[in-house]
Write a protein that holds these residues in place. Structure first.
Motif, PDB file in Angstrom:
ATOM      1  N   LYS A   1      10.183   8.139  -5.032  1.00  0.00           N
ATOM      2  CA  LYS A   1       8.921   7.721  -4.431  1.00  0.00           C
ATOM      3  C   LYS A   1       8.460   8.767  -3.417  1.00  0.00           C
ATOM      4  O   LYS A   1       9.279   9.365  -2.719  1.00  0.00           O
ATOM      5  CB  LYS A   1       9.114   6.363  -3.746  1.00  0.00           C
ATOM      6  CG  LYS A   1       7.850   5.750  -3.233  1.00  0.00           C
ATOM      7  CD  LYS A   1       8.141   4.365  -2.666  1.00  0.00           C
ATOM      8  CE  LYS A   1       7.002   3.928  -1.779  1.00  0.00           C
ATOM      9  NZ  LYS A   1       7.345   2.706  -1.051  1.00  0.00           N
ATOM     10  N   ARG A   2       7.165   8.993  -3.339  1.00  0.00           N
ATOM     11  CA  ARG A   2       6.612   9.911  -2.350  1.00  0.00           C
ATOM     12  C   ARG A   2       6.859   9.388  -0.947  1.00  0.00           C
ATOM     13  O   ARG A   2       6.966   8.185  -0.743  1.00  0.00           O
ATOM     14  CB  ARG A   2       5.101  10.087  -2.560  1.00  0.00           C
ATOM     15  CG  ARG A   2       4.763  10.854  -3.825  1.00  0.00           C
ATOM     16  CD  ARG A   2       3.297  11.090  -3.969  1.00  0.00           C
ATOM     17  NE  ARG A   2       2.775  11.749  -2.762  1.00  0.00           N
ATOM     18  CZ  ARG A   2       1.488  11.897  -2.512  1.00  0.00           C
ATOM     19  NH1 ARG A   2       0.583  11.435  -3.349  1.00  0.00           N
ATOM     20  NH2 ARG A   2       1.087  12.504  -1.414  1.00  0.00           N
ATOM     21  N   LEU A   3       6.898  10.287   0.031  1.00  0.00           N
ATOM     22  CA  LEU A   3       7.063   9.900   1.427  1.00  0.00           C
ATOM     23  C   LEU A   3       5.739   9.502   2.065  1.00  0.00           C
ATOM     24  O   LEU A   3       5.713   8.704   2.999  1.00  0.00           O
ATOM     25  CB  LEU A   3       7.666  11.056   2.237  1.00  0.00           C
ATOM     26  CG  LEU A   3       9.057  11.523   1.808  1.00  0.00           C
ATOM     27  CD1 LEU A   3       9.471  12.728   2.625  1.00  0.00           C
ATOM     28  CD2 LEU A   3      10.065  10.398   1.930  1.00  0.00           C
ATOM     29  N   THR A   4       4.633  10.061   1.565  1.00  0.00           N
ATOM     30  CA  THR A   4       3.330   9.875   2.202  1.00  0.00           C
ATOM     31  C   THR A   4       2.402   8.930   1.452  1.00  0.00           C
ATOM     32  O   THR A   4       1.260   8.734   1.867  1.00  0.00           O
ATOM     33  CB  THR A   4       2.626  11.234   2.367  1.00  0.00           C
ATOM     34  OG1 THR A   4       2.468  11.825   1.063  1.00  0.00           O
ATOM     35  CG2 THR A   4       3.424  12.162   3.264  1.00  0.00           C
ATOM     36  N   ALA A   5       2.854   8.372   0.356  1.00  0.00           N
ATOM     37  CA  ALA A   5       2.022   7.437  -0.415  1.00  0.00           C
ATOM     38  C   ALA A   5       2.937   6.502  -1.189  1.00  0.00           C
ATOM     39  O   ALA A   5       4.073   6.850  -1.514  1.00  0.00           O
ATOM     40  CB  ALA A   5       1.106   8.197  -1.365  1.00  0.00           C
ATOM     41  N   ASP A   6       2.430   5.322  -1.497  1.00  0.00           N
ATOM     42  CA  ASP A   6       3.210   4.338  -2.234  1.00  0.00           C
ATOM     43  C   ASP A   6       3.017   4.563  -3.733  1.00  0.00           C
ATOM     44  O   ASP A   6       2.343   3.798  -4.424  1.00  0.00           O
ATOM     45  CB  ASP A   6       2.796   2.917  -1.832  1.00  0.00           C
ATOM     46  CG  ASP A   6       3.721   1.870  -2.427  1.00  0.00           C
ATOM     47  OD1 ASP A   6       4.858   2.234  -2.803  1.00  0.00           O
ATOM     48  OD2 ASP A   6       3.305   0.699  -2.509  1.00  0.00           O
TER      49      ASP A   6
END
Length: 138
Positions: A11-16
């Motif tokens: 999973k990205r750190l800055t978006a879900d």
């Protein structure tokens, strides 16, 4: 060192949302592409269609990239041979970058050259030809 317990996609750190996948290239087995410049072949490692590109360039002895102006920074790392222009020269393991507006002719030395070039925007060539853009590749 990875622990091997994480399942992809991460999973990205800055978006879900899932992390976009990496793109791996088998560069040694990619074919060389002819370019519009005699004695210069390339392998396109990355191109986004706007002129941003990373190219592996194989230059025969004395092959020339004719007079052009850089419209954004250009970065060149020399892997083999001898890469020159009017301002200097690079040998294997050496690096040169040119700012936007730099105008020059570049060529390979007597033994040829293999270079990795990173371009942010298309160059402008004195003779009007197009190069380093996806729609005009080569």
């Amino acid at each position: 060192m990875p622990d091997g317990t994480h399942k992809l996609p991460r999973k990205r750190l800055t978006a879900d949302e899932p992390s976009p996948a990496s793109v791996f290239l088998d560069v040694p087995n990619m074919p060389w592409e002819e370019t519009k410049f005699p004695g210069i072949k390339c392998k396109t490692l990355y191109s986004d269609g706007t002129g941003m590109a990373t190219l592996l360039l194989e230059m025969e002895p004395g092959a020339e990239v004719p007079l052009h102006e850089h419209t954004a920074i250009e970065q060149t790392y020399v892997l083999k041979g001898h890469f020159l222009d009017e301002e200097g020269e690079c040998l294997p393991g050496q690096f040169v970058w040119r700012p936007a507006g730099n105008t020059h002719v570049a060529w390979a030395g007597a033994e040829g050259a293999t270079v990795l070039g990173v371009f942010l925007k298309p160059n402008i060539f004195a003779d009007g030809r197009k190069f380093f853009t996806e729609e005009n590749q080569g």
